[in-house]
Design an enzyme around this catalytic site. Structure first.
Site, PDB file in Angstrom:
ATOM      1  N   HIS A  77      64.285  51.421  21.355  1.00  0.00           N
ATOM      2  CA  HIS A  77      63.987  52.345  20.247  1.00  0.00           C
ATOM      3  C   HIS A  77      62.504  52.286  19.877  1.00  0.00           C
ATOM      4  O   HIS A  77      62.123  52.656  18.781  1.00  0.00           O
ATOM      5  CB  HIS A  77      64.843  52.039  19.014  1.00  0.00           C
ATOM      6  CG  HIS A  77      66.284  51.803  19.326  1.00  0.00           C
ATOM      7  ND1 HIS A  77      67.195  52.814  19.456  1.00  0.00           N
ATOM      8  CD2 HIS A  77      66.962  50.646  19.578  1.00  0.00           C
ATOM      9  CE1 HIS A  77      68.383  52.310  19.755  1.00  0.00           C
ATOM     10  NE2 HIS A  77      68.263  51.005  19.845  1.00  0.00           N
TER      11      HIS A  77
ATOM     12  N   SER B 123      36.099  60.718  25.761  1.00  0.00           N
ATOM     13  CA  SER B 123      36.076  61.723  24.702  1.00  0.00           C
ATOM     14  C   SER B 123      34.648  62.212  24.527  1.00  0.00           C
ATOM     15  O   SER B 123      33.699  61.427  24.573  1.00  0.00           O
ATOM     16  CB  SER B 123      36.587  61.128  23.378  1.00  0.00           C
ATOM     17  OG  SER B 123      36.287  61.976  22.294  1.00  0.00           O
TER      18      SER B 123
END
Length: 485
Positions: free
Chosen positions: A160, A290
């Protein structure tokens, strides 16, 4: 702004990035016009050779003329013929006949357009699988080497996406490998299940060939067998309409879509691990992560795989819908759709396998980060071991459980509310109640004691399932791959 008239600059026209930016030369050629129309001519040759061997009036000279012009394709003439005739197959019959005047009368004898169209598609699909399979095997091999290297390295497991029991870096990689091994088997099966359409005539009844051979059924069957063998297939579909069943395309794209799902899952895991700073894909010396944030090391390759895998997974919807609406012996609304989806599926699979190979050859592991994350979570996971040790030392299980519950809640508050480190073990060391096992705490907290049989599972899996599956591809493993973009 309108494009200039008669603009020849290739940069002024849309080109599919699947070919212009990503695809290998081999896969791009497999779906090229040259491969397609060259295969049409070979199929016409196979048909003429087989018809001659079964007694039709076809000469050696006509066969030699066809053989000499298999790749002598005048594409400009074919394009002009198609403009005039509005029929691609007949345009190429005329173009082939132009350079084979002696064989002109027997080219395409008894055949329908789908003789060259569908049979070529099946050849191209088979050859596409033969290009993909070694690439998939190489990815599995690289990941197997990685799994073997890190088989014993403990790592925090997640269920999870919440911290769970420990695993190892190598064992997690084996989850990826197992999915890809299933894909390897599926691609092999899909390739081997392909049959040839063969020589079936306009509606699949072979009526035209039965007429050519004056009602001799055995010769028609032998013609089908001979051409099938010449094309490199062991079997032909026994019944067809004008086309082979479009359910075949569903099977082909379904296994490629399944491969896409596997790679999407793998690369998503890598992206998540990159965020955790545990594992990263390769990052070139001069690569920019970036334009605005110079420090960033974005998982660009894994993101590309996920992006293209999504496209690959959706393509199976095309053949599903096409097969569903093929009326009776066939309708032509399959043609344009198949020109796009079949080629794009193989081109996309080719790209993501090449990219994943590059990723798997340069995965970077950060052991200290992995160890730190284990230290943050392991104390809570060790509580059961601490209880058992205390019971063995004469303690009461229920009393011990309550003590640990209180201390773990206090430690959790430090982590969640104060942003501090997990100090549960320090609290256990400071509590006199646990003094009987203070000397055992280091042993009880050894991460390798929490990984179960993960290292053994890795060794057994790689030895018994993975390495044997790669044996047929050993000669094609090759060196490292560098991505152009």
């Amino acid at each position: 702004m309108a494009a200039p008239a008669q603009q020849e600059d290739v940069m002024a026209r849309y080109r599919s990035p699947l070919v212009s930016r990503y695809a290998s030369a081999e896969m791009a050629y497999n779906f090229s016009e040259r491969k397609k129309f060259g295969t049409w001519r070979r199929l016409w040759l196979y048909l003429a050779q087989a018809e001659k061997s079964l007694g039709l009036s076809i000469t050696d000279e006509q066969i030699r003329e066809m053989e000499a012009n298999l790749d002598n394709i005048d594409f400009e003439m074919a394009a002009e013929e198609e403009k005039k005739l509005r029929h691609d197959v007949m345009a190429h019959v005329h173009t082939f006949a132009h350079c084979c005047p002696k064989a002109a009368a027997i080219i395409h004898l008894g055949a329908t357009s789908c003789y060259v169209g569908d049979n070529t598609d099946l050849i191209v699909l088979r050859d596409g699988f033969n290009l993909l399979l070694p690439k998939l095997a190489r990815v599995i091999s690289r990941l197997a080497d990685f799994a073997e290297k890190y088989a014993d390295m403990p790592a925090l497991g997640f269920t999870h996406y919440q911290p769970a029991q420990l695993t190892t870096v190598g064992k997690r990689c084996c989850l990826w490998i197992q999915d890809l091994c299933m894909d390897l088997q599926s691609l092999e099966r899909a390739r081997d299940d392909l049959r040839f359409r063969g020589v079936k005539g306009t509606t699949g009844t072979q009526a035209s060939f039965l007429q050519l051979f004056e009602g001799d059924h055995s010769k028609v069957e032998e013609l089908d067998r001979l051409v099938t063998a010449k094309a490199g297939f062991k079997r032909a579909y026994m019944v067809t309409g004008q086309t082979y069943s479009r359910k075949v395309d569903i099977g082909v794209l379904a296994v490629l879509a399944s491969l896409g799902a596997s790679i999407h899952k793998i690369c998503t895991d890598i992206r998540l691990l990159a965020n955790l700073k545990e594992i990263e894909e390769p990052f070139e010396k001069d690569q920019i992560g970036s334009s605005a944030m110079p420090y960033k090391r974005n998982p660009m390759r894994s993101e590309r795989c996920c992006s293209l895998a999504r496209h690959l997974m959706t393509l199976v919807m095309d053949p599903l819908q096409t097969a569903a609406v093929q009326w009776f012996e066939r309708t032509l609304d399959d043609s344009a759709n198949r020109r796009v989806c079949l080629a794009e599926a193989f081109l996309t699979a080719d790209i993501i396998l090449s990219t994943l190979q590059n990723i798997s050859e340069g995965l970077v592991v950060y052991p200290k980060v992995i160890e730190r994350r284990i230290r943050q979570e392991l104390p809570f996971m060790a509580t059961e071991n601490i209880i058992m040790a205390m019971v063995k030392a004469g303690g009461n299980r229920q009393d011990c459980h309550e003590k640990i519950r209180v201390l773990s809640q206090q430690a959790a508050a430090v982590v969640k509310q104060e942003g501090g480190d997990n100090d549960f073990i320090a609290r256990v060391r400071a509590d006199p109640y646990f003094s009987p096992i203070h000397k055992q705490l280091e042993t009880l907290l050894d991460p390798s004691s929490f990984t179960g049989r993960a290292p053994q599972q890795v060794a057994k899996f790689l030895k018994e399932e993975v390495r044997p599956a790669l044996v047929p591809y050993q000669s094609k493993m090759g060196g490292k791959i560098e991505l152009a973009l």
